[in-house]
Design a protein around this motif. Sequence first.
Motif, mmCIF file in Angstrom:
data_model
loop_
_atom_site.group_PDB
_atom_site.id
_atom_site.type_symbol
_atom_site.label_atom_id
_atom_site.label_comp_id
_atom_site.label_asym_id
_atom_site.label_seq_id
_atom_site.Cartn_x
_atom_site.Cartn_y
_atom_site.Cartn_z
ATOM 1 N N SER A 31 19.183 50.019 17.185
ATOM 2 C CA SER A 31 19.098 51.446 16.907
ATOM 3 C C SER A 31 19.076 51.668 15.407
ATOM 4 C CB SER A 31 20.306 52.145 17.549
ATOM 5 O OG SER A 31 21.477 51.660 16.960
ATOM 6 N N VAL A 72 25.863 52.854 25.150
ATOM 7 C CA VAL A 72 25.275 53.245 23.867
ATOM 8 C C VAL A 72 26.401 53.365 22.852
ATOM 9 C CG1 VAL A 72 23.962 54.987 22.627
ATOM 10 C CG2 VAL A 72 23.406 54.494 25.013
ATOM 11 N N GLU A 120 19.182 60.339 23.451
ATOM 12 C CA GLU A 120 20.465 59.639 23.519
ATOM 13 C C GLU A 120 21.365 60.274 24.558
ATOM 14 O OE1 GLU A 120 24.305 58.639 20.674
ATOM 15 O OE2 GLU A 120 22.318 58.821 19.760
ATOM 16 N N PHE A 128 20.414 59.054 28.032
ATOM 17 C CA PHE A 128 20.861 57.687 28.327
ATOM 18 C C PHE A 128 22.381 57.604 28.448
ATOM 19 C CE2 PHE A 128 16.602 56.769 26.680
ATOM 20 C CZ PHE A 128 16.151 55.869 27.641
ATOM 21 N N ARG A 129 23.083 58.456 27.690
ATOM 22 C CA ARG A 129 24.540 58.441 27.803
ATOM 23 C C ARG A 129 25.010 59.018 29.134
ATOM 24 N NH1 ARG A 129 27.580 57.099 23.512
ATOM 25 N NH2 ARG A 129 26.552 56.833 21.490
ATOM 26 N N ASP A 167 25.230 56.203 31.298
ATOM 27 C CA ASP A 167 26.422 55.406 31.008
ATOM 28 C C ASP A 167 27.646 55.943 31.745
ATOM 29 O OD1 ASP A 167 24.890 53.873 29.365
ATOM 30 O OD2 ASP A 167 25.798 54.564 27.487
ATOM 31 N N TYR A 171 19.126 56.691 34.593
ATOM 32 C CA TYR A 171 18.460 55.780 33.660
ATOM 33 C C TYR A 171 16.953 55.774 33.873
ATOM 34 C CZ TYR A 171 22.925 53.663 32.197
ATOM 35 O OH TYR A 171 24.171 53.435 31.674
ATOM 36 N N GLN A 187 12.731 54.259 24.541
ATOM 37 C CA GLN A 187 13.506 53.464 25.500
ATOM 38 C C GLN A 187 13.949 52.107 24.951
ATOM 39 O OE1 GLN A 187 10.609 50.993 28.336
ATOM 40 N NE2 GLN A 187 10.495 53.183 28.747
ATOM 41 N N GLN A 247 15.209 51.411 22.269
ATOM 42 C CA GLN A 247 16.434 51.518 21.494
ATOM 43 C C GLN A 247 17.675 51.630 22.387
ATOM 44 O OE1 GLN A 247 16.293 54.274 18.187
ATOM 45 N NE2 GLN A 247 14.059 54.378 18.327
ATOM 46 N N TYR A 248 17.464 51.573 23.718
ATOM 47 C CA TYR A 248 18.578 51.761 24.654
ATOM 48 C C TYR A 248 18.631 50.606 25.664
ATOM 49 C CZ TYR A 248 18.715 56.338 22.536
ATOM 50 O OH TYR A 248 18.816 57.362 21.623
ATOM 51 N N ASN A 274 21.083 49.562 27.064
ATOM 52 C CA ASN A 274 22.051 49.875 28.107
ATOM 53 C C ASN A 274 21.372 50.228 29.423
ATOM 54 O OD1 ASN A 274 21.213 52.255 26.574
ATOM 55 N ND2 ASN A 274 22.581 53.401 27.931
#
Length: 940
Positions: free
Chosen positions: A173, A225, A420, A423-424, A427, A442, A453, A455-456, A458
Amino acid sequence: MFIKTLVLLILCATSFEVTAQGTGTAVAPVANSGSISVGIEDMNDVAHFEFNGREIWDYKLTREADGIVSVEVDQLDDKSVIQLKTIKSKHIEKIEILPGVNLKNKIVFYLKDKSTQSFDYITDQPSRLVVDFFKDAPQKPAAVVQVKKVPAKIAKLPVKKGRAPAGTDFLISDTKKEITRVAPSVLDGADPNYTRFKIEDYEIKESAIIASKLNLYITYPMLLVEMHDLQDILATPNIYNFEKSETDEGKKAQLLLTLFKKGKTDPETQEKNPLEKPRNAVFLKTLDLFKKEYPDSKYKETLDFMEADTYYNLWVQDKKISDFDTAINLYTKILLSVKASKYHDRIERLMGYSHMDRADYLTAFTVFQKYINRNPDSEHKYRIKTAMAECLAKLNNTSDALKIYEEIESDPKAGINAAEAAFRKGDIYAITKQYDKAIAEYERALKKYSKEQDQYPNAFYNIAESKFWLNRNRENLKQSLNAYIEFLKKYPKSEHASYAMERIGETLEILGAPQKRYNGAFVETIYRYGNSQAAGIAKIRLLRAQIPSMKDKQVVEEVAKVNEFIKTSSLEKLTEFKTIMISDGYYADKNYDEALKNLIAFYQEHPLSDYLDVFKKRIVQTIKDQIGFSIAKGDYLKAFQIYGQNAGSWLKGADRIDTSYLLGVAFEKSGVPDEAQKKYQSVLNKLYAIRGTIEEKERGVFEELPSIDEVNLRLAAVFVAKNEYGKAQDHLKEISGKDATDDEKVEKVYLSSIVYEKLNNPEFAIRNLKELTETWRGNPEKLSSVYLRLAKLQSESNQNADAIGTLDRLLNMSTDSSVVTDEDQMLALRLKAEYAVAIKKDKTAIEAYRSLLDLFEDKYPLYSARYQLGKIHYDTGDVKEAEKVWSPLKDKSDAQLWDKLAQENLKSSNWNSEYKKYTNRIPAMVNDKAGSSPKEGNKK
């Protein structure tokens, strides 16, 4: 093809290309016939031997003793022999080439370190045999490197010259991040798509998936993340400056500023003097003196900020909580006393993220909330809101956390913060084990924010982990496996790559892949990530596979290492996991006593464990196999003892069909048909009750269920033993014969012959037996009893000539294949002789008895056969030959009865002989008188 081969079964993290001269060049192609060639690579971590030249490998690896391992393979070529004998290795002391069985070469490796382990496996396309020698922890501690901030770009790790592994581009990231490097693996270069871990649908076994319900899998942490805001704030410190002043106060203030900046990175030039050390203590002491001299200094506000920063720096440096508390108190005091300052914004954010870093989420949330209330339009508001949501999630207020993320994502001005937030959200669902929602969130985020994507990571890892736990069915598991592979392809250097690699091995095992294949993933986890938690788990799993070939002392040493790992690990349920793995190893070695010892000890010592049901089922399974093992050895008393010791405890209420069946077998073989009948009948009733149900399918995985045909066959045998031939016939009629083993096919016909004979239908019995012998395509040794039975029935039906022909086929079979036991051969020869005598074929009988005595008299007391052979000679008038045959009986103390019978025959023969001599000496007239009629005598 060489590259493609190595990646199919990866059992080490480094692959090799070798020639006879040394390392670093490719192995030349080999033919599929002729001698075997070998390639060698010796590195710090592993000695790698790669044998080439066969499509199908017939080899044997044996640990001869501590530090000595041998491998038997087909003949090596001359170059390979020289290469092995002259090896210089960090791991191998020397190698000997000895002759092996069947013209093979026996390669004996003498290891420098007795603790060195070996692992062998076969690759495909092309076929190669690989033997690796390695130590427990071959890898040096991983070095940690700092990666500088790279805004919205992909940062590339430096790659060493030579063959580079695929996937060396590590996606990060736009914040600083620590990356743990592992040694590059040529295997990645050979297989950048990790196809070695793929599994086809036809390879998946439903039974293995069901069996996994009794296994234990460690919960690994989800990949979340990360928030790097605190690092970003620390990387951009406040810049303090004073106007130059020639006053004493001004000069002393400049001195303080100089001391403050010592050992720090210049915010403007981003440079730092490596020889300069921080002067925090000197600064604080000097500041204290300055404040006393100038209590109302015009520099007071700035110096207060500098003082708080200094204590914070001390906290970062030494992690003393007193320094942290002092810094926070000073910052709070400044914020309250100074109403407007350009430093305020950074300090407020620093305080919030610092509390968050120390897991004081409630205080952090309060700080962030005040910040947002005072600065609703701050350029940092999305970052602050994200931090607030994270604090709420940590405080288990996930619903409010999700609302904040929804708010951020729906804000058109949020930009990359919206991605972000999406994506969180995934999580949050992942860590709360709402796996279906996590996967959905997700997948939605990956589709909506496809440009961001990468950059994630997770999302990719947590989808795999969520599918692994969601529902352990065929589809989810295969998707999970593919998701782990996708994660490794995209993020091979992620700190979670070790978990993904280890989980791949577990998933392959659950799906039913061969043992060497999933063990390969475990070995690769160890090689790549030797200091990781996942590598520790992989070592325990490999220990399970290695216990059957290890000595007791070695097992104790390895278990001690496992216990040390457990003490330092943060993972949960490791004690349960270790116990199951070690007991599985003993179980595979048929060391049931040791397996039970481990399982029962845990069960008794951990009464509150969540896995007691799993342990109890494993205990019952092991006891059942103990019983079965004793029965297989013919030790029926031991089987009953084991059952009796556990019937009132572990086996109570277990309701295992296979255990009841084994007890039935034990009763039958022990000559207790009534009890055997009860057990078999109960088993048969249960099998009929569950036929075609899910219960039958699941029981078939966890139990060794007999088939309905097997039980009917056993009941038929029991009723034959009880002379209840009608009932035996009823059960024989129920046998379909589908999927029957050779033994079962033969036994069915054999029992049928007895039943039909007793039910006055010997012709039908004979026809069945003859049909079996004439059409049999199975193992010939299975037919001995059938031939003997057929001959007996033929003889009883006055078909002695046919009976002799049947026995000849049995005897010819024993001569051709050596598969008939001594007992059956002796019985066949004896019966042949008896049947031959019955139809007055003395020559055939004599030949049969002669063969019997020539083949077996030196091993068995065949006195009756010797007597009968002499009797045939005697009855045909050849007394001398009879006497010759009988003479050895005199020397045998336990043959007195047969010798006495023989001597009586000889005495009778001698008497007859003397009588004839006497009568031959009487005058002719006596004979005449004796032969004259009464009338003639009266005349005289």
